[in-house]
Design a protein around this motif. Structure first.
Motif, mmCIF file in Angstrom:
data_model
loop_
_atom_site.group_PDB
_atom_site.id
_atom_site.type_symbol
_atom_site.label_atom_id
_atom_site.label_comp_id
_atom_site.label_asym_id
_atom_site.label_seq_id
_atom_site.Cartn_x
_atom_site.Cartn_y
_atom_site.Cartn_z
ATOM 1 N N UNK A 20 0.862 -1.176 0.000
ATOM 2 C CA UNK A 20 0.000 0.000 0.000
ATOM 3 C C UNK A 20 0.901 1.230 0.000
ATOM 4 N N UNK A 21 0.959 1.911 -1.116
ATOM 5 C CA UNK A 21 1.974 2.942 -1.302
ATOM 6 C C UNK A 21 1.661 4.214 -0.526
ATOM 7 N N UNK A 22 2.720 4.795 0.053
ATOM 8 C CA UNK A 22 2.625 6.135 0.604
ATOM 9 C C UNK A 22 2.580 7.129 -0.550
ATOM 10 N N UNK A 23 2.079 8.320 -0.285
ATOM 11 C CA UNK A 23 2.080 9.366 -1.315
ATOM 12 C C UNK A 23 3.384 10.148 -1.222
ATOM 13 N N UNK A 24 4.483 9.439 -1.522
ATOM 14 C CA UNK A 24 5.815 10.025 -1.404
ATOM 15 C C UNK A 24 6.085 10.987 -2.564
ATOM 16 N N UNK A 25 6.560 12.158 -2.253
ATOM 17 C CA UNK A 25 6.793 13.179 -3.279
ATOM 18 C C UNK A 25 7.822 12.696 -4.294
ATOM 19 N N UNK A 26 7.625 13.098 -5.539
ATOM 20 C CA UNK A 26 8.583 12.783 -6.601
ATOM 21 C C UNK A 26 8.807 14.022 -7.443
ATOM 22 N N UNK A 27 9.779 13.912 -8.362
ATOM 23 C CA UNK A 27 10.071 15.040 -9.244
ATOM 24 C C UNK A 27 9.219 15.025 -10.500
ATOM 25 N N UNK A 28 8.219 14.130 -10.542
ATOM 26 C CA UNK A 28 7.346 14.030 -11.721
ATOM 27 C C UNK A 28 5.919 14.304 -11.283
ATOM 28 N N UNK A 29 5.326 15.395 -11.768
ATOM 29 C CA UNK A 29 4.002 15.820 -11.310
ATOM 30 C C UNK A 29 2.954 14.716 -11.457
ATOM 31 N N UNK A 30 2.132 14.570 -10.413
ATOM 32 C CA UNK A 30 1.050 13.604 -10.442
ATOM 33 C C UNK A 30 1.445 12.189 -10.081
ATOM 34 N N UNK A 31 2.735 11.947 -9.869
ATOM 35 C CA UNK A 31 3.214 10.601 -9.571
ATOM 36 C C UNK A 31 3.880 10.565 -8.203
ATOM 37 N N UNK A 32 3.825 9.395 -7.565
ATOM 38 C CA UNK A 32 4.554 9.183 -6.323
ATOM 39 C C UNK A 32 5.508 8.004 -6.506
ATOM 40 N N UNK A 33 6.516 7.960 -5.657
ATOM 41 C CA UNK A 33 7.505 6.901 -5.753
ATOM 42 C C UNK A 33 6.939 5.601 -5.188
ATOM 43 N N UNK A 34 7.147 4.525 -5.932
ATOM 44 C CA UNK A 34 6.728 3.201 -5.471
ATOM 45 C C UNK A 34 7.907 2.414 -4.920
ATOM 46 N N UNK A 35 9.024 2.408 -5.646
ATOM 47 C CA UNK A 35 10.165 1.590 -5.234
ATOM 48 C C UNK A 35 11.430 2.085 -5.912
ATOM 49 N N UNK A 36 12.561 1.684 -5.328
ATOM 50 C CA UNK A 36 13.881 1.934 -5.909
ATOM 51 C C UNK A 36 14.724 0.687 -5.712
ATOM 52 N N UNK A 37 15.385 0.240 -6.781
ATOM 53 C CA UNK A 37 16.218 -0.968 -6.738
ATOM 54 C C UNK A 37 17.571 -0.639 -7.354
ATOM 55 N N UNK A 38 18.637 -1.110 -6.708
ATOM 56 C CA UNK A 38 19.996 -0.865 -7.204
ATOM 57 C C UNK A 38 20.794 -2.165 -7.219
#
Length: 370
Positions: free
Chosen positions: A272-290
């Motif tokens: 259940x995703x948080x509404x984490x701010x992103x640099x792309x309007x209207x979108x929130x971050x879901x995940x990051x993998x490295x």
């Protein structure tokens, strides 16, 4: 939304819109229908390949920190393979409903609808032979040759779903090495809809033996626990204190053995995703993998409420592109979505689509190197 109905016209339009050699025949389906692969490139030299069979994201050549490129996506070299038992939804668009619907049944306005139970005892990823992952979509490129739109019309009652559904999926490769996926759909009858892409990634390069050394962050405080058939219980549980707590980076394999034993055990959960701010309007971050060895990094952004993190627990050593082997837990999926079984869970965000409305869903797979 404009939906194309003339396959030949669409193919001719695409051929003239993309540079020569960027559209190629890929082989015929068992029914004799020719499929095509489309290649998009950006100013950084990154390339992606798209297949009209299943509206599939089939390849992405991504640079590492030293500029060395590798294809990070699972796929096949033959069209027939995408329709075989070897294909576990590699890169395809799944629908009409991505993920599971309990016992293949749901009710709208007092009427019960019955779907194929292709994942006993449940319905999974749209069902059988007419599921979106198994049909050839019509294709058309943008005028600038940077994107391709796939369109498909599903008749009322197909796979048991109500309403004639007209769907489009547009893939765009941006100059900052992001793959933007935009979904849109309309219906002539009240229905349910949950489209997503089922890409499998290995940031070391598809065919590398494991993703357990990849480091993952998932921007979610909660998840949807499931029963023994992988249907949500209805609870939105806290990830804190569990092996599902990826709010800070962890290697995928660090705690996977705590997720149970036996076939299929491991990560296959909706967050259940948080509404984490992103640099792309209207979108929130879901995940990051490295992948720390290569530095390749994938950041997933969306406007959807959930993401399914799957760790390749059912991979069986299929032979994919260029003879590469896709071993157990050698690929991961991050499927942006509404929650599984939402048609039967009124407390979950609604997946109902009414006539006169347009379904929209955006997912961005943004690549970089650290």
């Amino acid at each position: 939304m404009i939906l194309r109905t003339a396959a030949l016209a669409a193919c001719l339009a695409l051929t003239t819109a993309l540079p020569a050699g960027e559209v190629a025949e890929f082989g015929k389906t068992p029914e004799g229908e020719m499929t095509h692969v489309y290649t998009l490139s950006n100013d950084n030299g990154m390339k992606i390949k798209l297949l009209d069979l299943g509206a599939t994201l089939m390849a992405a050549e991504v640079p590492d920190r030293d500029g060395e490129k590798a294809d990070v996506l699972f796929g096949f070299d033959e069209a027939a393979k995408y329709l075989s038992d070897d294909n576990q939804y590699f890169g395809v668009v799944v629908g009409r409903y991505g993920n599971r619907i309990a016992k293949g049944k749901f009710t709208l306005d007092g009427k019960q609808y019955t779907l194929e139970c292709n994942n006993d005892p449940n319905h999974l990823h749209g069902g059988g032979d007419k599921a979106f992952s198994k049909v050839v979509w019509e294709a058309k490129a943008s005028d600038d040759g940077r994107s391709v739109t796939f369109s498909h019309s599903s008749p009322d009652g197909e796979e048991g779903y109500p309403g004639k559904l007209d769907a489009e999926v547009t893939y765009t490769l941006t100059d900052d090495n992001a793959v933007r996926i935009e979904y849109a759909a309309t219906t002539d009858k009240k229905t349910v809809l949950n489209l997503t892409n089922h890409a499998y990634f290995n940031l070391a390069g598809a065919g590398d033996e494991t993703i357990n050394d990849h480091e993952i962050t998932i921007f979610a405080d909660r998840y949807t626990p499931v029963d023994e058939t992988l249907i949500p219980t209805g609870e939105l549980a806290e990830v804190a204190g569990t092996p599902l707590d990826f709010r800070t980076p962890h290697q995928i394999g660090e705690r996977v053995d705590l997720m149970g034993e036996g076939e299929g055990a491991g990560y296959d959960h909706n967050f259940v995703l948080n509404k984490t701010a992103s640099d792309r309007p209207g979108l929130h971050k879901a995940a990051k993998v490295t992948d720390q060895d290569s530095g390749r990094t994938l950041t997933v952004l969306t406007d959807q409420p959930g993401v399914q993190f799957y760790g390749g627990n059912f991979l069986k050593g299929q032979t994919g592109k260029d003879g590469k082997t896709y071993a157990y837990r050698s690929g991961f999926c991050l499927e942006t979505q509404h929650y599984p079984d939402s048609p039967n869970q009124p407390q979950f965000p609604s997946v109902v689509l009414n006539p006169g409305e347009t379904y929209k869903h955006v997912c961005v797979y943004a690549f970089s190197a650290e």
